[in-house]
Design a protein around this motif. Structure first.
Motif, PDB file in Angstrom:
ATOM      1  N   SER A 190       0.839  -1.190   0.000  1.00  0.00           N
ATOM      2  CA  SER A 190       0.000   0.000   0.000  1.00  0.00           C
ATOM      3  C   SER A 190       0.876   1.242   0.000  1.00  0.00           C
ATOM      4  O   SER A 190       1.759   1.386   0.847  1.00  0.00           O
ATOM      5  N   ALA A 191       0.634   2.121  -0.947  1.00  0.00           N
ATOM      6  CA  ALA A 191       1.405   3.363  -1.040  1.00  0.00           C
ATOM      7  C   ALA A 191       1.231   4.223   0.208  1.00  0.00           C
ATOM      8  O   ALA A 191       2.090   5.018   0.535  1.00  0.00           O
ATOM      9  N   GLY A 192       0.140   4.049   0.920  1.00  0.00           N
ATOM     10  CA  GLY A 192      -0.130   4.872   2.092  1.00  0.00           C
ATOM     11  C   GLY A 192       0.306   4.273   3.407  1.00  0.00           C
ATOM     12  O   GLY A 192      -0.041   4.788   4.465  1.00  0.00           O
ATOM     13  N   ALA A 193       1.086   3.176   3.390  1.00  0.00           N
ATOM     14  CA  ALA A 193       1.534   2.554   4.639  1.00  0.00           C
ATOM     15  C   ALA A 193       2.351   3.559   5.447  1.00  0.00           C
ATOM     16  O   ALA A 193       3.336   4.097   4.968  1.00  0.00           O
ATOM     17  N   ARG A 194       1.916   3.826   6.665  1.00  0.00           N
ATOM     18  CA  ARG A 194       2.545   4.867   7.479  1.00  0.00           C
ATOM     19  C   ARG A 194       3.323   4.278   8.648  1.00  0.00           C
ATOM     20  O   ARG A 194       4.443   4.680   8.907  1.00  0.00           O
ATOM     21  N   GLN A 195       2.715   3.379   9.385  1.00  0.00           N
ATOM     22  CA  GLN A 195       3.365   2.735  10.520  1.00  0.00           C
ATOM     23  C   GLN A 195       2.839   1.305  10.642  1.00  0.00           C
ATOM     24  O   GLN A 195       1.782   0.982  10.103  1.00  0.00           O
ATOM     25  N   ILE A 196       3.561   0.520  11.386  1.00  0.00           N
ATOM     26  CA  ILE A 196       3.041  -0.768  11.849  1.00  0.00           C
ATOM     27  C   ILE A 196       2.984  -0.680  13.360  1.00  0.00           C
ATOM     28  O   ILE A 196       3.946  -0.257  14.010  1.00  0.00           O
ATOM     29  N   ILE A 197       1.843  -1.048  13.894  1.00  0.00           N
ATOM     30  CA  ILE A 197       1.633  -1.025  15.333  1.00  0.00           C
ATOM     31  C   ILE A 197       1.675  -2.479  15.815  1.00  0.00           C
ATOM     32  O   ILE A 197       0.906  -3.315  15.343  1.00  0.00           O
ATOM     33  N   GLU A 198       2.589  -2.759  16.735  1.00  0.00           N
ATOM     34  CA  GLU A 198       2.713  -4.094  17.322  1.00  0.00           C
ATOM     35  C   GLU A 198       2.092  -4.046  18.713  1.00  0.00           C
ATOM     36  O   GLU A 198       2.477  -3.204  19.540  1.00  0.00           O
ATOM     37  N   ILE A 199       1.156  -4.932  18.972  1.00  0.00           N
ATOM     38  CA  ILE A 199       0.439  -4.912  20.238  1.00  0.00           C
ATOM     39  C   ILE A 199       0.689  -6.205  20.997  1.00  0.00           C
ATOM     40  O   ILE A 199       0.406  -7.297  20.495  1.00  0.00           O
ATOM     41  N   ASP A 200       1.223  -6.065  22.208  1.00  0.00           N
ATOM     42  CA  ASP A 200       1.350  -7.191  23.125  1.00  0.00           C
ATOM     43  C   ASP A 200       0.068  -7.221  23.943  1.00  0.00           C
ATOM     44  O   ASP A 200      -0.182  -6.330  24.769  1.00  0.00           O
ATOM     45  N   VAL A 201      -0.749  -8.214  23.681  1.00  0.00           N
ATOM     46  CA  VAL A 201      -2.077  -8.326  24.293  1.00  0.00           C
ATOM     47  C   VAL A 201      -1.947  -8.945  25.675  1.00  0.00           C
ATOM     48  O   VAL A 201      -1.424 -10.048  25.823  1.00  0.00           O
ATOM     49  N   ASN A 202      -2.431  -8.213  26.699  1.00  0.00           N
ATOM     50  CA  ASN A 202      -2.361  -8.739  28.058  1.00  0.00           C
ATOM     51  C   ASN A 202      -3.730  -9.065  28.648  1.00  0.00           C
ATOM     52  O   ASN A 202      -3.821  -9.637  29.731  1.00  0.00           O
ATOM     53  N   LEU A 203      -4.797  -8.700  27.938  1.00  0.00           N
ATOM     54  CA  LEU A 203      -6.148  -9.044  28.368  1.00  0.00           C
ATOM     55  C   LEU A 203      -7.037  -9.133  27.145  1.00  0.00           C
ATOM     56  O   LEU A 203      -6.997  -8.250  26.275  1.00  0.00           O
ATOM     57  N   VAL A 204      -7.818 -10.200  27.089  1.00  0.00           N
ATOM     58  CA  VAL A 204      -8.810 -10.388  26.029  1.00  0.00           C
ATOM     59  C   VAL A 204     -10.156 -10.431  26.730  1.00  0.00           C
ATOM     60  O   VAL A 204     -10.330 -11.162  27.715  1.00  0.00           O
ATOM     61  N   GLN A 205     -11.107  -9.643  26.236  1.00  0.00           N
ATOM     62  CA  GLN A 205     -12.427  -9.638  26.857  1.00  0.00           C
ATOM     63  C   GLN A 205     -13.481  -9.837  25.779  1.00  0.00           C
ATOM     64  O   GLN A 205     -13.444  -9.169  24.734  1.00  0.00           O
TER      65      GLN A 205
END
Length: 181
Positions: free
Chosen positions: A113-128
């Motif tokens: 994607s030409a508009g790719a700006r950042q990648i956000i990596e999320i360490d998930v510590n709670l799932v609800q």
């Protein structure tokens, strides 16, 4: 009705992979809370406690700004068809730009994607999970191509110019870090 889990189960991963839209919530200690809808097949489950999302160019850059100050994040999915469900992933996030090695590690998981700006990596510590009984049924028609078409037309240089104009300062006047070294 609601259930707390320590990780993303295989069933919840399947649910995530079927969703066409999700919502991202972030906030700094003070200032504006940001909630943004996201789509375009831009999220991947890496494992039971890690997801990454390709953040595309938009009119603001609030999420990246917030995360460099307060790295907490919530991702929410809603079932708009089928069995009712609301799924929230709570965690800590890191923002990666093209200049970061981790960006290169993850970028190939997504369509170019030409508009790719950042990648956000999320360490998930709670799932609800919660019932979602009041979430309406909605039919998915098709993806919008407006953002992709706009980014393709602007090209890489045009996108960077847009970032300089619209993505360097948050709504609350904080630097977004988009051009930091």
């Amino acid at each position: 009705m609601s259930k707390k889990l320590e990780s993303i189960t295989p069933e919840l991963q399947s649910f995530i992979e079927q969703q066409k839209i999700f919502f991202v919530g972030t906030a700094m200690a003070e200032g504006t809370v940001n909630v943004s809808p996201k789509g375009m097949d831009s999220l991947r489950v890496i494992n039971e406690n890690k997801v990454v999302w390709l953040n595309l160019t938009g009119s603001g850059n609030e999420t990246a700004t917030h995360l460099q100050n307060e790295n907490r994040i919530t991702i929410m999915f809603c079932a708009f068809e089928g069995k009712p469900l609301i799924l929230r992933l709570y965690g800590k996030a890191k923002v990666y730009h093209e200049r970061d090695a981790a960006f290169e590690k993850y970028v190939d998981l997504f369509s170019t994607s030409a508009g790719a700006r950042q990648i956000i990596e999320i360490d998930v510590n709670l799932v609800q999970t919660s019932c979602g009984f009041a979430v309406p049924f909605m039919d998915f028609k098709e993806e919008r191509t407006v953002l992709k078409d706009w980014a393709d037309k602007k090209g890489e240089e045009g996108i960077r110019d847009y970032w300089k104009e619209k993505n360097t300062v948050s709504l609350d006047g904080h630097e977004t870090g988009i051009f930091d070294n």
